[in-house]
Motif scaffolding. Structure first.
Motif, mmCIF file in Angstrom:
data_model
loop_
_atom_site.group_PDB
_atom_site.id
_atom_site.type_symbol
_atom_site.label_atom_id
_atom_site.label_comp_id
_atom_site.label_asym_id
_atom_site.label_seq_id
_atom_site.Cartn_x
_atom_site.Cartn_y
_atom_site.Cartn_z
ATOM 1 N N GLN A 45 0.824 -1.202 0.000
ATOM 2 C CA GLN A 45 0.000 0.000 0.000
ATOM 3 C C GLN A 45 0.862 1.258 0.000
ATOM 4 O OE1 GLN A 45 -3.663 0.120 0.104
ATOM 5 N NE2 GLN A 45 -3.093 2.165 -0.549
ATOM 6 N N ALA A 46 2.006 1.185 0.656
ATOM 7 C CA ALA A 46 2.889 2.351 0.728
ATOM 8 C C ALA A 46 3.582 2.640 -0.602
ATOM 9 C CB ALA A 46 3.945 2.136 1.813
ATOM 10 N N THR A 47 3.696 1.629 -1.462
ATOM 11 C CA THR A 47 4.466 1.777 -2.703
ATOM 12 C C THR A 47 3.966 2.913 -3.589
ATOM 13 O OG1 THR A 47 5.120 -0.555 -2.666
ATOM 14 C CG2 THR A 47 5.248 0.595 -4.788
ATOM 15 N N PRO A 48 2.673 2.930 -4.006
ATOM 16 C CA PRO A 48 2.220 4.051 -4.827
ATOM 17 C C PRO A 48 2.172 5.364 -4.058
ATOM 18 C CG PRO A 48 0.362 2.646 -4.258
ATOM 19 C CD PRO A 48 1.597 1.937 -3.805
ATOM 20 N N TYR A 49 1.993 5.293 -2.727
ATOM 21 C CA TYR A 49 1.997 6.510 -1.919
ATOM 22 C C TYR A 49 3.356 7.206 -1.976
ATOM 23 C CZ TYR A 49 -2.539 5.620 0.316
ATOM 24 O OH TYR A 49 -3.880 5.453 0.565
ATOM 25 N N ILE A 50 4.435 6.417 -1.966
ATOM 26 C CA ILE A 50 5.765 7.015 -2.037
ATOM 27 C C ILE A 50 5.908 7.809 -3.334
ATOM 28 C CG2 ILE A 50 8.238 6.523 -2.277
ATOM 29 C CD1 ILE A 50 7.810 4.090 -0.455
ATOM 30 N N LEU A 51 5.550 7.196 -4.448
ATOM 31 C CA LEU A 51 5.727 7.845 -5.747
ATOM 32 C C LEU A 51 4.773 9.020 -5.935
ATOM 33 C CD1 LEU A 51 6.275 4.537 -7.664
ATOM 34 C CD2 LEU A 51 7.905 6.434 -7.653
ATOM 35 N N SER A 102 7.231 16.613 4.804
ATOM 36 C CA SER A 102 7.945 17.888 4.654
ATOM 37 C C SER A 102 8.596 18.033 3.287
ATOM 38 C CB SER A 102 9.007 18.047 5.751
ATOM 39 O OG SER A 102 8.408 17.999 7.028
ATOM 40 N N ASN A 103 8.000 17.393 2.271
ATOM 41 C CA ASN A 103 8.505 17.464 0.889
ATOM 42 C C ASN A 103 9.952 16.997 0.776
ATOM 43 O OD1 ASN A 103 6.106 18.683 -0.403
ATOM 44 N ND2 ASN A 103 6.584 20.410 0.944
ATOM 45 N N ASN A 104 10.341 16.134 1.695
ATOM 46 C CA ASN A 104 11.680 15.566 1.710
ATOM 47 C C ASN A 104 11.592 14.093 1.313
ATOM 48 O OD1 ASN A 104 13.627 13.808 3.558
ATOM 49 N ND2 ASN A 104 14.665 15.744 3.131
ATOM 50 N N ALA A 105 12.511 13.630 0.451
ATOM 51 C CA ALA A 105 12.427 12.270 -0.083
ATOM 52 C C ALA A 105 12.387 11.224 1.026
ATOM 53 C CB ALA A 105 13.590 12.011 -1.033
ATOM 54 N N PHE A 106 13.277 11.339 2.021
ATOM 55 C CA PHE A 106 13.301 10.371 3.121
ATOM 56 C C PHE A 106 12.038 10.491 3.972
ATOM 57 C CE2 PHE A 106 14.547 9.270 7.535
ATOM 58 C CZ PHE A 106 14.790 7.914 7.334
ATOM 59 N N GLY A 107 11.613 11.734 4.241
ATOM 60 C CA GLY A 107 10.397 11.944 5.019
ATOM 61 C C GLY A 107 9.174 11.378 4.330
ATOM 62 N N ILE A 108 9.141 11.455 3.003
ATOM 63 C CA ILE A 108 8.007 10.925 2.242
ATOM 64 C C ILE A 108 7.935 9.409 2.372
ATOM 65 C CG2 ILE A 108 7.215 10.526 -0.133
ATOM 66 C CD1 ILE A 108 8.076 13.451 -0.702
ATOM 67 N N ILE A 109 9.083 8.737 2.395
ATOM 68 C CA ILE A 109 9.082 7.279 2.571
ATOM 69 C C ILE A 109 8.432 6.917 3.911
ATOM 70 C CG2 ILE A 109 10.544 5.247 2.896
ATOM 71 C CD1 ILE A 109 12.552 6.532 0.960
ATOM 72 N N LEU A 110 8.847 7.589 4.985
ATOM 73 C CA LEU A 110 8.269 7.324 6.304
ATOM 74 C C LEU A 110 6.784 7.661 6.334
ATOM 75 C CD1 LEU A 110 11.097 8.732 8.627
ATOM 76 C CD2 LEU A 110 10.714 6.363 7.911
ATOM 77 N N ALA A 150 4.698 7.744 3.807
ATOM 78 C CA ALA A 150 3.944 6.783 2.990
ATOM 79 C C ALA A 150 3.696 5.484 3.749
ATOM 80 C CB ALA A 150 4.697 6.506 1.691
ATOM 81 N N PHE A 151 4.702 5.037 4.511
ATOM 82 C CA PHE A 151 4.507 3.819 5.297
ATOM 83 C C PHE A 151 3.480 4.040 6.408
ATOM 84 C CE2 PHE A 151 8.520 2.258 3.444
ATOM 85 C CZ PHE A 151 8.120 0.970 3.144
ATOM 86 N N LEU A 152 3.444 5.237 6.985
ATOM 87 C CA LEU A 152 2.432 5.534 7.993
ATOM 88 C C LEU A 152 1.043 5.488 7.375
ATOM 89 C CD1 LEU A 152 1.461 6.513 10.769
ATOM 90 C CD2 LEU A 152 1.851 8.856 9.982
#
Length: 348
Positions: A58-64, A285-293, A295-297
């Motif tokens: 579920q997090a996969t498309p959210y990340i992108l 926060s529009n940060n790549a690493f923050g978006i990964i976290l 998206a998983f949430l």
């Protein structure tokens, strides 16, 4: 770590905590047990290997989708059309997956690239109108979501479907599905798309932070007049930023078409992933690493919510309320920053 970076990290953390607390109050007022509700949610997201697999999927498309929104925002643009770009990317990926029968090493990358190209093309239109005629991208991207939805449905009915509502299954050579990943997650729908999503996050970080073109794109977003004075081509950078953002969104659609479902069907409404991407980017926060976290949430909340009605007799709609509250507190980050700054001053 500087004080500003600590604050930027703590704001979304506090927003999530406040959202959870406010959600607990809503559950209590509504007559539900928040402890049982959240326990069921956590179990439904991480309780066993199957649920973990579903959460990652579920997090996969959210990340992108989050990357698509964040990339545009970091370059001074508001891409509200990620949903539409995702849908046309989904269509393009499935079209290539159904129409060709090639070796997997060629077919799968070709389908993903087709999705990226479709999303980029759909984003090019508002980017061009913004650069050439100063038309606000928010209006155009919102309207193009509806165009994407209905054009895609028409193509499915007339070209890809012999039954009127669903395309044929894509060839295995274009599939992201993995027997290995499914076997270790008790046959969940987890697929290799998560690797593509993580690569996408690295690409965004590297492009914006480590390249001259990324600096130029951010500079144009920060101040167009100063960038033009410095000799940068502002219109072409606006178009390029939207095109790259749309490519991320298109690949998000490919994750659904090539991974989760393996086809595309007529849609009565939007998938919601593109719109959730706005919240994912905001919380991250529009940060790549923050978006990964982030998206998983969101993936955990969406998947875990399915367990709440059966285990705790709590309706899944309450999770949507919690998500909305989290977004509210992120949007109200000024108040959180004010409280944190006062706390830091008192600590000194």
């Amino acid at each position: 770590m500087s004080s500003n970076r600590v604050t930027n990290f703590l704001v979304p953390v506090f927003a999530v905590l406040l959202g959870m607390i406010a959600g607990s109050i809503v559950m209590l007022v509504s007559g539900y047990d928040p402890i049982a509700g959240y326990s069921a949610l956590v179990y439904g997201a991480f309780g066993d290997s199957y649920y973990i697999g579903e959460t990652i999927r579920q997090a996969t498309p959210y990340i992108l989708a989050g990357l698509a929104v964040a990339f545009a925002f970091r370059t001074g643009l508001f891409n509200i059309g990620v949903e539409g770009q995702l849908i046309v990317g989904w269509l393009a990926a499935v079209w290539v997956g159904v129409s060709f029968d090639l070796p997997k090493i060629i077919h799968l990358p070709l389908a993903i690239l087709a999705a990226a190209a479709a999303g980029a093309l759909w984003a090019f239109i508002p980017g061009f109108l913004k650069a050439r005629f100063k038309v606000h991208e928010v209006i155009i991207t919102i309207m193009m979501n509806y165009i994407a939805l209905h054009v895609t449905n028409a193509v499915i009915r007339s070209v890809l479907s012999d039954k009127g509502f669903k395309s044929a299954k894509i060839h295995d050579s274009a599939s992201l599905q993995s027997e290995f990943l499914q076997s270790i997650t008790d046959y969940s729908t987890l697929h290799y798309g998560i690797i593509v999503a993580l690569i996408g996050a690295v690409v965004m970080w590297f492009l914006l932070e480590k390249t001259t073109k990324g600096y130029e794109l951010r500079a144009v977003g920060f101040n167009q007049h100063a960038s033009q004075y410095a000799g940068m081509n502002v219109p072409s950078n606006i178009i390029l930023a939207m095109v790259i953002s749309g490519a991320f969104a298109g690949v998000a659609g490919a994750m659904e078409g090539l991974g989760t479902f393996g086809n595309i069907s007529v849609k009565a409404g939007f998938t919601g992933v593109g719109f959730d991407g706005i919240a994912v980017a905001l919380l991250g926060s529009n940060n790549a690493f923050g978006i990964i976290l982030s998206a998983f949430l969101f993936g955990a909340l969406k998947v875990g919510a399915l367990e709440m009605p059966s285990s705790a007799d709590v309706p899944t709609e309450l999770v949507d309320i919690v998500i909305a509250l989290i977004i509210f507190f992120v949007a109200s980050s000024y108040l959180i920053r004010l409280l944190l700054s006062r706390f830091q001053k008192e600590g000194k």
